[in-house]
Design a protein around this motif. Structure first.
Motif, PDB file in Angstrom:
ATOM      1  N   HIS A  59      45.210  55.944  63.432  1.00 39.53           N
ATOM      2  CA  HIS A  59      45.674  57.338  63.390  1.00 39.53           C
ATOM      3  C   HIS A  59      44.647  58.308  63.957  1.00 39.53           C
ATOM      4  CE1 HIS A  59      43.643  56.223  59.689  1.00 39.53           C
ATOM      5  NE2 HIS A  59      43.302  57.481  59.517  1.00 39.53           N
ATOM      6  N   LYS A  60      43.468  57.807  64.306  1.00 39.70           N
ATOM      7  CA  LYS A  60      42.454  58.673  64.917  1.00 39.70           C
ATOM      8  C   LYS A  60      41.858  57.970  66.130  1.00 39.70           C
ATOM      9  CE  LYS A  60      40.970  61.152  60.866  1.00 39.70           C
ATOM     10  NZ  LYS A  60      40.047  61.048  59.752  1.00 39.70           N
ATOM     11  N   ASN A  71      48.847  55.830  66.460  1.00 37.90           N
ATOM     12  CA  ASN A  71      49.823  55.050  65.686  1.00 37.90           C
ATOM     13  C   ASN A  71      50.783  54.282  66.591  1.00 37.90           C
ATOM     14  OD1 ASN A  71      48.892  56.287  63.163  1.00 37.90           O
ATOM     15  ND2 ASN A  71      49.854  58.121  64.015  1.00 37.90           N
ATOM     16  N   MET A  84      38.378  55.608  56.857  1.00 37.76           N
ATOM     17  CA  MET A  84      39.207  55.967  55.712  1.00 37.76           C
ATOM     18  C   MET A  84      38.437  56.787  54.674  1.00 37.76           C
ATOM     19  SD  MET A  84      41.830  54.626  57.021  1.00 37.76           S
ATOM     20  CE  MET A  84      42.974  55.167  55.758  1.00 37.76           C
ATOM     21  N   LYS A  85      37.155  57.015  54.939  1.00 39.80           N
ATOM     22  CA  LYS A  85      36.322  57.871  54.080  1.00 39.80           C
ATOM     23  C   LYS A  85      36.291  57.439  52.618  1.00 39.80           C
ATOM     24  CE  LYS A  85      37.278  61.845  56.981  1.00 39.80           C
ATOM     25  NZ  LYS A  85      38.093  63.023  57.152  1.00 39.80           N
ATOM     26  N   GLY A  94      39.304  63.406  47.318  1.00 32.32           N
ATOM     27  CA  GLY A  94      39.998  63.815  48.529  1.00 32.32           C
ATOM     28  C   GLY A  94      40.482  62.644  49.365  1.00 32.32           C
ATOM     29  N   ALA A  95      39.794  61.523  49.306  1.00 28.71           N
ATOM     30  CA  ALA A  95      40.239  60.356  50.072  1.00 28.71           C
ATOM     31  C   ALA A  95      40.859  59.322  49.130  1.00 28.71           C
ATOM     32  CB  ALA A  95      39.071  59.746  50.830  1.00 28.71           C
ATOM     33  N   ASP A  96      41.876  58.605  49.646  1.00 28.28           N
ATOM     34  CA  ASP A  96      42.653  57.706  48.785  1.00 28.28           C
ATOM     35  C   ASP A  96      42.336  56.229  48.946  1.00 28.28           C
ATOM     36  OD1 ASP A  96      43.954  59.840  47.726  1.00 28.28           O
ATOM     37  OD2 ASP A  96      45.717  59.695  49.036  1.00 28.28           O
ATOM     38  N   THR A  97      41.482  55.879  49.894  1.00 28.42           N
ATOM     39  CA  THR A  97      41.218  54.462  50.128  1.00 28.42           C
ATOM     40  C   THR A  97      40.019  54.010  49.299  1.00 28.42           C
ATOM     41  OG1 THR A  97      42.093  54.652  52.355  1.00 28.42           O
ATOM     42  CG2 THR A  97      40.689  52.758  51.909  1.00 28.42           C
ATOM     43  N   GLU A 122      47.522  62.527  56.932  1.00 27.80           N
ATOM     44  CA  GLU A 122      46.931  62.013  58.156  1.00 27.80           C
ATOM     45  C   GLU A 122      45.420  61.868  58.050  1.00 27.80           C
ATOM     46  OE1 GLU A 122      47.949  64.093  61.713  1.00 27.80           O
ATOM     47  OE2 GLU A 122      47.133  62.493  62.963  1.00 27.80           O
ATOM     48  N   ASP A 123      44.802  62.767  57.346  1.00 29.24           N
ATOM     49  CA  ASP A 123      43.351  62.754  57.345  1.00 29.24           C
ATOM     50  C   ASP A 123      42.760  61.829  56.296  1.00 29.24           C
ATOM     51  OD1 ASP A 123      40.994  63.763  58.539  1.00 29.24           O
ATOM     52  OD2 ASP A 123      40.607  64.812  56.645  1.00 29.24           O
ATOM     53  N   ALA A 124      43.250  61.886  55.088  1.00 27.54           N
ATOM     54  CA  ALA A 124      42.562  61.184  54.002  1.00 27.54           C
ATOM     55  C   ALA A 124      43.442  60.212  53.230  1.00 27.54           C
ATOM     56  CB  ALA A 124      41.963  62.210  53.040  1.00 27.54           C
ATOM     57  N   GLY A 125      44.687  60.042  53.684  1.00 32.78           N
ATOM     58  CA  GLY A 125      45.616  59.187  52.950  1.00 32.78           C
ATOM     59  C   GLY A 125      45.289  57.713  53.073  1.00 32.78           C
ATOM     60  N   GLU A 126      45.790  56.934  52.116  1.00 31.72           N
ATOM     61  CA  GLU A 126      45.617  55.491  52.178  1.00 31.72           C
ATOM     62  C   GLU A 126      46.677  54.919  53.123  1.00 31.72           C
ATOM     63  OE1 GLU A 126      44.984  51.815  49.017  1.00 31.72           O
ATOM     64  OE2 GLU A 126      46.025  53.601  48.366  1.00 31.72           O
ATOM     65  N   ARG A 127      46.329  53.835  53.810  1.00 33.42           N
ATOM     66  CA  ARG A 127      47.303  53.177  54.679  1.00 33.42           C
ATOM     67  C   ARG A 127      48.041  52.124  53.847  1.00 33.42           C
ATOM     68  NH1 ARG A 127      46.045  53.657  60.365  1.00 33.42           N
ATOM     69  NH2 ARG A 127      46.935  51.604  60.750  1.00 33.42           N
ATOM     70  N   LYS A 169      48.442  56.134  43.442  1.00 32.77           N
ATOM     71  CA  LYS A 169      48.443  57.546  43.797  1.00 32.77           C
ATOM     72  C   LYS A 169      49.213  57.796  45.092  1.00 32.77           C
ATOM     73  CE  LYS A 169      46.271  61.451  45.568  1.00 32.77           C
ATOM     74  NZ  LYS A 169      45.524  61.895  46.716  1.00 32.77           N
ATOM     75  N   ALA A 170      48.959  56.947  46.085  1.00 34.19           N
ATOM     76  CA  ALA A 170      49.578  57.172  47.393  1.00 34.19           C
ATOM     77  C   ALA A 170      51.097  57.090  47.306  1.00 34.19           C
ATOM     78  CB  ALA A 170      49.047  56.164  48.407  1.00 34.19           C
ATOM     79  N   TYR A 175      51.751  59.705  58.874  1.00 33.57           N
ATOM     80  CA  TYR A 175      52.042  58.891  60.051  1.00 33.57           C
ATOM     81  C   TYR A 175      52.684  57.568  59.672  1.00 33.57           C
ATOM     82  CZ  TYR A 175      47.435  56.897  58.784  1.00 33.57           C
ATOM     83  OH  TYR A 175      46.373  56.345  58.119  1.00 33.57           O
TER      84      TYR A 175
END
Lengths: 488, 283
Positions: free
Chosen positions: A198-199, A235, A291-292, A299-302, B41-46, B70-71, B86
């Motif tokens: 995605h980036k 993507n 994925m930070k 703020g990040a989900d991974t 798009e920026d911080a979400g889990e895939r 959560k996702a 996305y």
């Protein structure tokens, strides 16, 4: 005025009077790279190497002997006119320096940071040879970074020729893809880059960490491409979303460049590799960088493993990146386990230094035999064997030989496997007629042309494991060939 | 691309169906393939989700997912006309579709969603379809009507007997395998433990059995190796070698352990999200 500036002023006077001799140049101390404090940076992601000051850059550039035959250029995969740009910096002419570099290299801010200069340009440097120490060579990479960073602000957009009506698809937005996109776009062709993630940025955003290559630098390069009119579609997985054949026969692309990278991590094939807590370096770094995961819950989900004791297997740059990332994610002990000695490590010397400064513990001449787990399937330790070095192997490095009966255990909860990548099978599975070698790498000729008409390839999917600069070098060759093919 | 949600339907307490704009995926997807989805798009889990259906004319795909972490909770909170961050795909090898003869399709819980397009494609290839659908209770049973349309025989079971037969899916599966004309093959998609027991059941009757795995992934294109499973003693990547495998060869025990790798962390993230929602006054 400090001592350094004083020295510089005197040297400038001599330079202007044309009295600067080799002897004077040898006497200038090699300039160290200013860096973030080793302890402080253990807990932040900011860039470690801070870059030369103006005085340092000019002093370092004055160390260059300005050899007539410029042996450094021989060591550069894209043959930057190194001597000339270093001379320009020595004369205080930074703008000229950057324009010399940009003639051959499109990503100097990246290459100045991640190129393995000590086995390229700096290996050939006469100054290093004189001192019999490659680390005493002129720091070409640091100088490249210095002028690239200065130029960054007013980055002008390269001119684009009149539209040719031809369309080029570039698969993968890594260093190779970026170079091809720029060169092909300059010739007036329409260019679309397809990126699976995605980036954009490829290995420069998912793999190489922020502390070694700030993502903003990569983004600036992408922005330049966009300003040139290059279209970027994320993507989009070529082979699955559309095949190469569909791009060429249905979507109107006249040529394709395949720069998809390596992208299939190798494992050791030892017992315990399926345990929870065993990562490929690709996975660990992608979670942490792209994925930070270091901001998980903020703020990040991974998520990523919360580790206490980490073993990283391997001795390359990716192993160093993983180890240093584990340090930053809060591990108490990070062991770098490598089966040869430090001398044989393929990692850049600077990365090894930085890793050590940050407290990574080097465990050389040992290798895991199996990874140990508990009932829940979590890693609880690793059984290793000690090694010694035997005769040189095909790579010229001394072959590591296991010492029988030397088993011992180390206490770890996370294992990161950083022993390289195989070829990703996606393009092979979906592109009939495209020729691959037995390792799954695309076969190309000297112009990076594949067995399919109009299809070119370069970087890791061709070379196996390479570097950013080699991918760029191939990109340049491929772009020239594509431009010729489309004009012909 | 916008990935706009065209329609949203709640199928059971925690299962949601979205029809989402994704014209390129809709055009090229085949039965058995999946997509990677992210809410942000920026911080979400895939998240890997199997494609439950597609409308190439409308340019939309159907996603059916369960609210777990959560996702997925965040995704369940989206409405029509909202957009996903996305969608990338289609990914994975398509199901091998041919005329086998009679095929038992065993779906459990949310597994009915990925099973439907495969069963449909098998039906279109002239197979006789025997479907077994299982759920914990009637409320959690999804896609029964859709399966009715394509099945020559449909058996519904619930754990508590609130609907259909009170049994686990393995019970009717065993009976079907014991028939004089035993099925030519089976495909089973559902919770890992259900697939494991289905495979143990069919193995005794030598009925070849495909499973579709949904392990933890990051990129979905072979790059991270997080999805790896042991199949026949060899390491395979679900994303590029699968998602379908010979179920009799899969090391389910190991796979189940790997799938719970982030349970504790995910639970925390979910609680935090719910807490945040309360504070900002969402329902």
């Amino acid at each position: 005025m400090d001592a350094q500036e004083k020295m510089l002023n005197e040297l400038i006077k001599k330079q202007q009077a044309d009295e600067l001799k080799a002897k004077d140049r040898y006497e200038i101390p090699a300039q160290d790279m200013p860096a973030q404090d080793g302890i402080k940076r253990r807990s932040n992601m900011n860039e470690v190497a801070l870059g030369y000051t103006e005085t340092q850059a000019r002093l370092e550039a004055m160390r260059c002997l300005q050899c007539k035959n410029a042996p450094c250029v021989e060591g550069c995969p894209v043959r930057i006119r190194i001597r000339d740009f270093v001379v320009a910096i020595a004369e205080g002419n930074n703008e000229e320096a950057i324009s010399i570099i940009k003639h051959n290299s499109l990503l100097p801010a990246v290459c100045g940071r991640v190129c393995p200069q000590e086995v390229q340009c700096q290996e050939y440097c006469t100054v290093g040879k004189k001192f019999k120490d490659p680390e005493k060579s002129v720091s070409i990479g640091r100088l490249e970074r210095y002028v690239a960073d200065l130029a960054k602000e007013g980055d002008e957009v390269p001119g684009v020729a009149l539209p040719t009506g031809k369309k080029v698809a570039i698969i993968g937005s890594g260093p190779g893809g970026i170079v091809v996109a720029a060169d092909v776009r300059r010739a007036g062709h329409e260019v679309t880059i397809f990126e699976a993630f995605h980036k954009p940025g490829g290995v420069m955003v998912y793999g190489i960490p922020e502390f070694r290559l700030p993502k903003s630098i990569v983004q600036e390069e992408i922005d330049v491409l966009k300003k040139m009119g290059v279209e970027l579609i994320c993507n989009f997985i070529v082979g699955r979303t559309r095949t190469i054949e569909q791009l060429m026969t249905e979507d109107g692309f006249d040529a394709v460049y395949v720069g998809v990278g390596a992208g299939l991590p190798k494992f050791m094939n030892i017992e315990g590799e399926h345990l929870v807590g065993v990562y490929s370096a690709n996975e660990y770094l992608t979670r942490a960088n792209l994925m930070k995961a270091y901001q998980f819950g903020k703020g990040a989900d991974t998520p990523i493993a919360v580790s206490k004791n980490v073993a990283v297997l391997g001795g390359g740059n990716v192993a160093m990146d993983s180890a240093r990332m584990a340090v930053r994610l809060g591990a108490e002990n990070v062991y770098l386990v490598y089966r040869r000695s430090e001398k044989e490590m393929p990692a850049r010397v600077e990365e090894v230094h930085h890793a050590k400064e940050e407290g990574v513990q080097f465990c050389t001449l040992q290798n895991p035999k199996r990874i140990l787990g508990d009932d829940q399937g979590n890693v609880v330790g690793m059984e290793c064997l000690k090694y010694e070095l035997g005769e040189p192997d095909d790579s010229g490095r001394r072959r590591p030989v296991a010492i029988e009966g030397s088993e011992f255990e180390i206490d770890v909860d996370t294992v990161i496997v950083a022993i390289g990548n195989g070829a990703n099978p996606l393009i092979q599975q979906t592109t009939p007629g495209l020729e691959f070698n037995k390792w799954g790498n695309i076969v190309v000729d000297e112009n990076c042309k594949t067995s399919l008409q109009g299809v070119y390839a370069g970087g890791d999917i061709v070379l196996g494991a390479a570097t950013v600069i080699l991918a760029m070098g191939q990109g340049r060759i491929a772009a020239a060939a594509i431009n010729q093919y489309l004009h012909g | 691309m916008s990935f706009k949600i065209l329609s949203k339907k709640q199928l059971s307490e925690n299962v949601f169906q979205l029809d989402v704009e994704a014209p390129l995926v809709a055009r090229s997807r085949k039965a058995g393939q999946f997509v990677i989805v992210s809410v942000d798009e920026d911080a979400g889990e895939r998240i890997p989700l199997t494609i439950a259906g597609a409308d190439p004319q409308k340019g939309s795909i159907r996603l059916i997912f369960q609210r777990v972490g959560k996702a997925t909770a965040q995704m369940a909170d989206l409405h029509e006309a909202d957009a996903l961050g996305y969608i990338a795909g289609p990914l994975g090898q398509p199901t091998h579709i041919q005329k086998f003869g009679s095929v038992v399709c065993v779906g459990g819980g949310i597994g009915n969603a990925p099973l439907l397009p495969i069963a449909t494609a098998l039906k279109e290839a002239d197979n006789q379809i025997i479907s077994i659908l299982g759920a914990r209770n009637q409320e959690l049973l999804i896609l029964e009507d859709e399966f009715k349309k394509i099945s020559d025989e449909l058996i519904v079971v619930t754990d508590d007997g609130s609907y259909g037969r009170k049994a686990l899916v393995t019970e009717p599966l065993k009976e079907i395998c014991s028939r004089d004309s035993k099925p030519d093959c089976a495909i089973t998609i559902g919770p890992a433990v259900m697939m494991k027991f289905c495979c143990e059941t069919t193995k005794g009757f030598n009925v070849p059995t495909q499973v579709s795995l949904n392990t933890i992934m990051v990129d979905g294109t072979g790059m991270c190796g997080g999805c790896r499973v042991e199949v026949g003693g060899q390491t395979k990547f679900v994303c590029v070698d699968g998602p379908e495998f010979d179920g009799h060869q899969v090391n389910f025990e190991q796979m189940m352990k790997r799938m719970s790798a982030y349970k504790a962390l995910e639970q925390k993230a979910l609680e935090k999200y719910r807490d945040h929602k309360c504070k900002i006054g969402l329902k």
